[in-house]
Enzyme design. Sequence first.
Site, short mmCIF file in Angstrom:
data_model
loop_
_atom_site.label_atom_id
_atom_site.label_comp_id
_atom_site.label_asym_id
_atom_site.label_seq_id
_atom_site.Cartn_x
_atom_site.Cartn_y
_atom_site.Cartn_z
N VAL A 12 -58.98 3.32 -44.35
CA VAL A 12 -59.14 4.67 -44.92
C VAL A 12 -59.85 5.60 -43.94
CG1 VAL A 12 -60.43 5.95 -46.69
CG2 VAL A 12 -58.99 4.05 -47.33
N GLU A 152 -59.79 8.65 -52.27
CA GLU A 152 -58.59 8.61 -51.42
C GLU A 152 -57.49 7.81 -52.12
OE1 GLU A 152 -57.77 10.25 -48.61
OE2 GLU A 152 -55.89 9.30 -49.13
N LEU A 154 -54.38 7.11 -50.47
CA LEU A 154 -53.34 6.66 -49.52
C LEU A 154 -52.99 5.20 -49.75
CD1 LEU A 154 -54.75 4.67 -47.20
CD2 LEU A 154 -55.58 6.83 -46.34
N LYS A 208 -59.97 7.87 -59.70
CA LYS A 208 -59.52 6.86 -58.73
C LYS A 208 -59.29 5.51 -59.41
CE LYS A 208 -58.58 4.64 -55.06
NZ LYS A 208 -57.27 4.73 -54.43
N ASN A 212 -55.59 3.59 -60.00
CA ASN A 212 -55.28 2.27 -59.47
C ASN A 212 -55.03 1.25 -60.57
OD1 ASN A 212 -55.24 2.92 -56.83
ND2 ASN A 212 -56.99 1.69 -56.21
N HIS A 255 -41.47 -3.21 -59.28
CA HIS A 255 -40.72 -4.30 -58.64
C HIS A 255 -41.40 -5.61 -58.97
CE1 HIS A 255 -38.39 -1.38 -56.39
NE2 HIS A 255 -39.52 -0.74 -56.17
N CYS A 264 -57.22 -3.13 -52.75
CA CYS A 264 -57.57 -2.17 -53.81
C CYS A 264 -57.33 -2.66 -55.23
CB CYS A 264 -56.82 -0.86 -53.57
SG CYS A 264 -57.38 -0.03 -52.08
N LYS A 267 -59.55 -5.65 -56.62
CA LYS A 267 -60.99 -5.37 -56.75
C LYS A 267 -61.25 -4.17 -57.68
CE LYS A 267 -62.15 -2.33 -52.85
NZ LYS A 267 -62.37 -1.08 -53.58
N LYS A 324 -48.25 -6.74 -48.41
CA LYS A 324 -47.00 -5.99 -48.54
C LYS A 324 -46.49 -5.69 -47.12
CE LYS A 324 -48.87 -1.31 -48.92
NZ LYS A 324 -48.86 -0.10 -49.69
#
Length: 436
Positions: A12, A152, A154, A208, A212, A255, A264, A267, A324
């Site tokens: 990040v 963030e 991203l 955030k 997530n 998927h 991310c 946790k 990934k």
Amino acid sequence: MKYITVIGTGYVGLVSGAGLSDFGNRVICVDIIKKKIDLLNKNKIPIYEPGLDEIVHRNTKANRLSFTTDLGKSIRESEVIFIAVGTPQSASGQADISAVKTVAKLIGENLQNKKIICTKSTVPIGTGKLVSEIINDNKPPDGEFAYVSNPEFLREGSAIKDFLWPDRVVIGAESDWAFEMMQDVYRPLYLNETPIIHTTIETAELIKYASNAFLALKISYINEISSLCEAVGADVNIVAKAMGKDGRISPKFLHAGPGYGGSCFPKDTQALAFLAEKININVRTVKAAIETNNYQKKRMITKLQKLTGNFSGLTIGILGLAFKPQTDDVRESAALEMVGALVKEGANVKAYDPEANSAFAEYFPQITYCQSWKETVKDTDAVAIMTEWNEFRTIDTDILKKLMKSPKILDTRNILSRKELQNHGFSFDNVGRPLK
Ligand code: NAD
């Protein structure tokens, strides 16, 4: 144009630092790992992220981006300080914010004039207050600051695009001055009318986690549907495709696979559940997403066992180690759990990832690392595909069969053609699709 320090030069921090300098700001990226900073100062990028090298080089060349381990000096020279250090999961499930607290103390000690202190790391609700207290306890009397939460969003693998063209920017700021300073930091985005959401610090912190956890939940949902598909002979890929056509649902994060990983989702879902429990709120859906994900990872091991029987003494090839494709990050990857089970039960593991071999070797130094899929599958009793790198999508089934000792394959990413595998006489399994 603002003078900015970004503390923490990981996935990040480095992308944000490079992106903010690309917006025209002067950015100093700081890290405590000297090796990382030395590499960056030699024009080398310590992580794999597509496009990152180009944007870093462009901005260092233009003298807008620099790297240092000298935190105090960079704080003193900057108007806006971003905190982008890691907040890993602690043993209790809670986010470990010790690095954030350490940095907050150093910021306080080096505070001069009036600055913005902005947290980009994902931190539990209430951290903003805590960071402000720490800074206040350590700052000189004439040091002034306004605290901002700027989470963030991203994704590794497409981080540059996500940072430069985000869906939205969230700014938790309690004064107009702080919000306007942040608007200036993100000036090109503000000018091109990217939604900039101005809210309170606590709301920004929660946005955030809520985002997530929702995405994690979506993945767990389709993974659970994949079990159902297997039981009733339905095809999860077609179910997901048809669901995704509904604008209310969207095809993204739908998927079926071996369970989500990365630094991310695992946790952040745990941290949200922990945080909620502490204030007596039962976040049932989030807890269900966590449970389903743990189950899905175990389900993949059972699938491989069904193909091979006992793992002991077998040679198993693992294709893909990163959580990934397009990243070298292996944190919480499904391959870790799979390889863990194989090693524990005495299998010989050969593994290959185009970018993540060395990161994985930090967890499993004892297995054999290969440099291509062909080398990996040679003389194996079975192969499991754990990450959908493009180069695995084009595996030639004919060559695969010739190289393997026994044609058994578990495709946890549903990337191989079932027809091809059938035609070549493979014993195989995948996730949520009929085998015939
Ligand atoms: P990371 O582990 O890749 O990087 C963290 C960096 O901080 C490391 O380089 C570490 O050396 C440095 N650091 C630690 N303590 C420091 C200190 N005292 N001074 C200077 N540097 C210090 O972590 P990351 O993946 O970049 O994540 C950072 C934060 O951003 C986390 O809170 C994470 O949850 C959040 N986040 C991550 C992603 C992602 O995709 N990785 C996306 C959005 C948000």
